[in-house]
Design a protein around this motif. Structure first.
Motif, PDB file in Angstrom:
ATOM      1  N   ALA A 307      -6.567  -4.222  -4.628  1.00  0.00           N
ATOM      2  CA  ALA A 307      -6.169  -5.476  -4.016  1.00  0.00           C
ATOM      3  C   ALA A 307      -5.366  -5.358  -2.946  1.00  0.00           C
ATOM      4  CB  ALA A 307      -6.039  -6.658  -5.031  1.00  0.00           C
ATOM      5  N   PHE A 308      -4.246  -4.655  -3.370  1.00  0.00           N
ATOM      6  CA  PHE A 308      -3.000  -4.446  -2.369  1.00  0.00           C
ATOM      7  C   PHE A 308      -3.183  -3.656  -1.247  1.00  0.00           C
ATOM      8  CE2 PHE A 308       0.580  -1.714  -1.000  1.00  0.00           C
ATOM      9  CZ  PHE A 308       1.441  -2.796  -1.093  1.00  0.00           C
ATOM     10  N   LYS A 310      -6.368  -3.430   0.189  1.00  0.00           N
ATOM     11  CA  LYS A 310      -6.916  -4.218   1.155  1.00  0.00           C
ATOM     12  C   LYS A 310      -6.152  -5.340   1.691  1.00  0.00           C
ATOM     13  CE  LYS A 310     -11.379  -3.187  -1.052  1.00  0.00           C
ATOM     14  NZ  LYS A 310     -12.549  -3.985  -1.561  1.00  0.00           N
ATOM     15  N   ASP A 311      -5.092  -5.920   1.011  1.00  0.00           N
ATOM     16  CA  ASP A 311      -4.182  -6.872   1.758  1.00  0.00           C
ATOM     17  C   ASP A 311      -2.827  -6.894   1.107  1.00  0.00           C
ATOM     18  OD1 ASP A 311      -3.011  -9.158   2.522  1.00  0.00           O
ATOM     19  OD2 ASP A 311      -4.398 -10.661   1.373  1.00  0.00           O
ATOM     20  N   LYS A 312      -1.938  -6.128   2.132  1.00  0.00           N
ATOM     21  CA  LYS A 312      -0.667  -6.010   1.598  1.00  0.00           C
ATOM     22  C   LYS A 312       0.022  -6.948   1.024  1.00  0.00           C
ATOM     23  CE  LYS A 312       3.665  -4.072   3.479  1.00  0.00           C
ATOM     24  NZ  LYS A 312       4.523  -3.787   4.733  1.00  0.00           N
ATOM     25  N   THR A 313      -0.248  -8.321   1.062  1.00  0.00           N
ATOM     26  CA  THR A 313       0.427  -9.593   0.554  1.00  0.00           C
ATOM     27  C   THR A 313       0.106  -9.564  -1.022  1.00  0.00           C
ATOM     28  OG1 THR A 313      -1.335 -11.049   1.524  1.00  0.00           O
ATOM     29  CG2 THR A 313       0.397 -10.610   2.713  1.00  0.00           C
ATOM     30  N   SER A 314      -0.977  -9.100  -1.308  1.00  0.00           N
ATOM     31  CA  SER A 314      -1.445  -8.895  -2.818  1.00  0.00           C
ATOM     32  C   SER A 314      -0.482  -8.273  -3.655  1.00  0.00           C
ATOM     33  CB  SER A 314      -2.885  -8.427  -2.949  1.00  0.00           C
ATOM     34  OG  SER A 314      -3.879  -9.089  -2.082  1.00  0.00           O
ATOM     35  N   PRO A 315      -0.256  -9.198  -4.821  1.00  0.00           N
ATOM     36  CA  PRO A 315       0.705  -8.475  -5.798  1.00  0.00           C
ATOM     37  C   PRO A 315       0.277  -7.256  -6.427  1.00  0.00           C
ATOM     38  CG  PRO A 315      -0.329 -10.402  -6.702  1.00  0.00           C
ATOM     39  CD  PRO A 315      -0.633 -10.328  -5.301  1.00  0.00           C
ATOM     40  N   LEU A 316       0.973  -6.450  -6.876  1.00  0.00           N
ATOM     41  CA  LEU A 316       0.425  -5.480  -7.762  1.00  0.00           C
ATOM     42  C   LEU A 316      -0.012  -5.851  -9.239  1.00  0.00           C
ATOM     43  CD1 LEU A 316       3.270  -2.941  -6.998  1.00  0.00           C
ATOM     44  CD2 LEU A 316       1.001  -2.967  -5.906  1.00  0.00           C
ATOM     45  N   VAL A 317      -0.710  -5.157  -9.469  1.00  0.00           N
ATOM     46  CA  VAL A 317      -1.298  -5.492 -11.121  1.00  0.00           C
ATOM     47  C   VAL A 317      -0.489  -4.729 -11.902  1.00  0.00           C
ATOM     48  CG1 VAL A 317      -3.658  -5.947 -10.272  1.00  0.00           C
ATOM     49  CG2 VAL A 317      -3.124  -3.605 -11.245  1.00  0.00           C
ATOM     50  N   PRO A 318      -0.370  -5.225 -13.304  1.00  0.00           N
ATOM     51  CA  PRO A 318       0.574  -4.270 -14.309  1.00  0.00           C
ATOM     52  C   PRO A 318      -0.351  -2.870 -14.499  1.00  0.00           C
ATOM     53  CG  PRO A 318      -0.131  -6.434 -14.994  1.00  0.00           C
ATOM     54  CD  PRO A 318      -0.822  -6.329 -13.755  1.00  0.00           C
ATOM     55  N   LEU A 319       0.744  -2.007 -14.169  1.00  0.00           N
ATOM     56  CA  LEU A 319       0.040  -0.552 -14.281  1.00  0.00           C
ATOM     57  C   LEU A 319       1.483   0.265 -14.932  1.00  0.00           C
ATOM     58  CD1 LEU A 319      -2.022   1.589 -14.021  1.00  0.00           C
ATOM     59  CD2 LEU A 319      -1.316   1.872 -11.849  1.00  0.00           C
ATOM     60  N   GLN A 320       1.166   0.999 -15.819  1.00  0.00           N
ATOM     61  CA  GLN A 320       2.418   1.766 -16.290  1.00  0.00           C
ATOM     62  C   GLN A 320       1.857   3.338 -16.554  1.00  0.00           C
ATOM     63  OE1 GLN A 320       3.655  -1.650 -19.086  1.00  0.00           O
ATOM     64  NE2 GLN A 320       5.171  -0.223 -19.148  1.00  0.00           N
ATOM     65  N   LEU A 321       2.747   4.023 -16.664  1.00  0.00           N
ATOM     66  CA  LEU A 321       2.646   5.650 -17.050  1.00  0.00           C
ATOM     67  C   LEU A 321       1.705   5.701 -18.084  1.00  0.00           C
ATOM     68  CD1 LEU A 321       6.313   7.138 -16.671  1.00  0.00           C
ATOM     69  CD2 LEU A 321       4.126   7.357 -14.894  1.00  0.00           C
ATOM     70  N   ASN A 322       1.879   4.949 -19.363  1.00  0.00           N
ATOM     71  CA  ASN A 322       0.917   5.117 -20.552  1.00  0.00           C
ATOM     72  C   ASN A 322      -0.455   4.766 -20.093  1.00  0.00           C
ATOM     73  OD1 ASN A 322       2.032   2.488 -20.240  1.00  0.00           O
ATOM     74  ND2 ASN A 322       1.598   2.375 -22.751  1.00  0.00           N
ATOM     75  N   ASP A 323      -0.533   3.682 -19.181  1.00  0.00           N
ATOM     76  CA  ASP A 323      -1.965   3.396 -18.791  1.00  0.00           C
ATOM     77  C   ASP A 323      -2.816   4.630 -18.177  1.00  0.00           C
ATOM     78  OD1 ASP A 323      -1.337   0.707 -19.863  1.00  0.00           O
ATOM     79  OD2 ASP A 323      -0.482   0.271 -17.687  1.00  0.00           O
ATOM     80  N   LEU A 324      -2.043   5.242 -17.252  1.00  0.00           N
ATOM     81  CA  LEU A 324      -2.605   6.107 -16.389  1.00  0.00           C
ATOM     82  C   LEU A 324      -3.025   7.344 -17.326  1.00  0.00           C
ATOM     83  CD1 LEU A 324      -0.761   5.998 -13.348  1.00  0.00           C
ATOM     84  CD2 LEU A 324      -3.121   5.432 -13.406  1.00  0.00           C
ATOM     85  N   ALA A 325      -1.783   7.471 -18.474  1.00  0.00           N
ATOM     86  CA  ALA A 325      -1.957   8.769 -19.199  1.00  0.00           C
ATOM     87  C   ALA A 325      -3.143   8.582 -20.102  1.00  0.00           C
ATOM     88  CB  ALA A 325      -0.570   8.969 -19.966  1.00  0.00           C
TER      89      ALA A 325
END
Length: 426
Positions: A307-308, A310-325
């Motif tokens: 979403a960010f 595609k539109d810079k004004t959109s807020p970031l969604v929660p995303l942390q290192l452990n999510d990606l790991a």
């Protein structure tokens, strides 16, 4: 005496040295320019490997652009020390007092404040307190106004006494009641100085035109040149992720030269070339792993934050290192190395991958970035004559399905560098 041998099992721990793993970790934590420098040093020690000519031209071009940017940024902009030195040599004769002024200059921090007290100066210089205070006073008369201050109040006072447009009561109000002034206690201050509230407000507005850090204007604003390894753009409403020309380079191996030396009967030479081939294979494997890891991690981040992008004004969604790991089946330390100093080119600029990680709020599953953006919008749209209290902001956020306590609002408001409702009131 009867001696018998009995088999015994023992469990021990032993740390094995795995060259390709160690090297892989090292390469992943290098930024793009440092990686090229590292590879250049490696090929000097191995006659069989080489970096593609395209890679050499790319990095040389980048380094030239970096040097040019630094030169343009600093051209004609003297350092704070040089600017003060020029004034001191111009205005003051070569005396002991002038030497003490230079001593004070050497005690300035990046803001332009002196970092030592008169008592400490007595010990360091052996001069008298009168001489030291005289020297400091002379320094404080130089440009930029406010230089040589020991506190914020003194910095503001030094600027006030040199500005013709300062309100008549500005100096005494700042000197005696700076804290009350910053808390917008207009009525009380007006009563103390027997003036109208408008006169006190004029002093408050005047202070906003002053600088709390006069020395920072002489700091270089240069931002290090970065080489984005990934790129994202929108094609038919879909995000397209690609590697850029600055992607992780792979090496070439001179097989003909290796074959030629392999025909030698010299056992020492044979051992040497075997070792160098192994070095190449280990390095090439590590580079390939770096390349794949950055692409995988970058792609996962982009998909989460689509979403960010595609539109810079959109807020970031929660995303942390452990999510990606967990998603990529990689170690958190591997993810951490991959996102640090690795950049992605977007339609609105280049960003470090790490900047797209967003913590969850401790009180909800909404990202911290989303909450701060919603809070900032509420504050910007409030009635400036009746600013919202932290509790009112908490209630307003709740109406947007964002649960945040009053204390949580206070914490995020301070992170946004927004004063309290009392201080925001016009």
């Amino acid at each position: 005496m009867d001696f018998r041998q009995q088999p015994v099992q023992r469990q021990t721990q032993k740390q094995a040295y795995i060259p390709n793993l160690v090297q892989g970790v090292h390469l992943l934590q290098l930024n793009r320019i440092d990686l090229s420098t590292y590879l250049t040093n490696q090929i000097l020690e191995n006659p069989f490997i080489d970096i593609p000519e395209r890679e050499i031209r790319l990095v040389q071009s980048a380094l030239k652009e970096t040097a040019s940017a630094i030169e343009q940024t600093t051209a004609g902009q003297p350092s704070l020390h040089d600017f003060l030195k020029e004034q001191i040599e111009l205005f003051y004769r070569k005396t002991y007092l002038r030497e003490l002024i230079f001593w004070w200059v050497n005690q300035l921090d990046h803001r332009g404040y002196v970092t030592k007290s008169v008592d400490e100066a007595l010990v360091d210089t052996g001069a008298s307190s009168v001489e030291l205070i005289d020297a400091l006073t002379l320094l404080q008369q130089l440009d930029p106004p406010g230089i040589g201050a020991r506190t914020l109040k003194e910095c503001l006072l030094l600027q006030t006494e040199r500005l013709d447009f300062a309100p008549n009561i500005a100096y005494i109000v700042i000197e005696e009641n700076l804290e009350s002034l910053t808390h917008n206690n207009w009525a009380a201050l007006a009563k103390i100085y027997n003036v109208n509230e408008e006169d006190i407000k004029a002093v408050s507005q005047f202070i906003k035109k002053l600088t709390p850090s006069p020395g920072e204007a002489y700091q270089s604003a240069f931002t290090p040149f970065v080489l984005p390894e990934l790129s994202v753009h929108i094609d038919k409403q879909e995000l397209v992720i690609t590697e850029t020309k600055y992607k992780t380079p792979l090496l070439t191996f001179d097989h003909d030269y290796f074959k030629e030396l392999s025909e030698s009967d010299d056992t020492t030479l044979k051992a040497y070339i075997k070792e160098k081939k192994q070095e190449y294979e280990t390095l090439q494997t590590s580079l390939q792993k770096r390349k794949e890891t950055i692409l995988r991690v970058g792609t996962a981040i982009i998909m989460h934050q689509h979403a960010f992008f595609k539109d810079k004004t959109s807020p970031l969604v929660p995303l942390q290192l452990n999510d990606l790991a967990e998603e990529l089946h990689l170690n958190q330390s591997t993810i951490s190395r991959a996102v640090r100093e690795t950049y992605i080119a977007t339609p609105f600029g280049s960003y470090e991958l790490k900047s797209f990680l967003s913590r969850r709020s401790s009180q909800s599953d909404i990202s911290k970035d989303h909450i701060m953006q919603a809070l900032d919008q509420l504050i910007n749209s409030e009635d400036k004559t009746k600013p919202l209290s932290d509790q009112a902001l908490s209630d307003a956020l709740k109406r947007q399905d964002i649960t945040l306590s009053r204390r949580g609002v206070t914490k995020y408001r301070k992170q946004l560098d927004v004063p309290s409702s009392k201080q925001r009131k016009d």
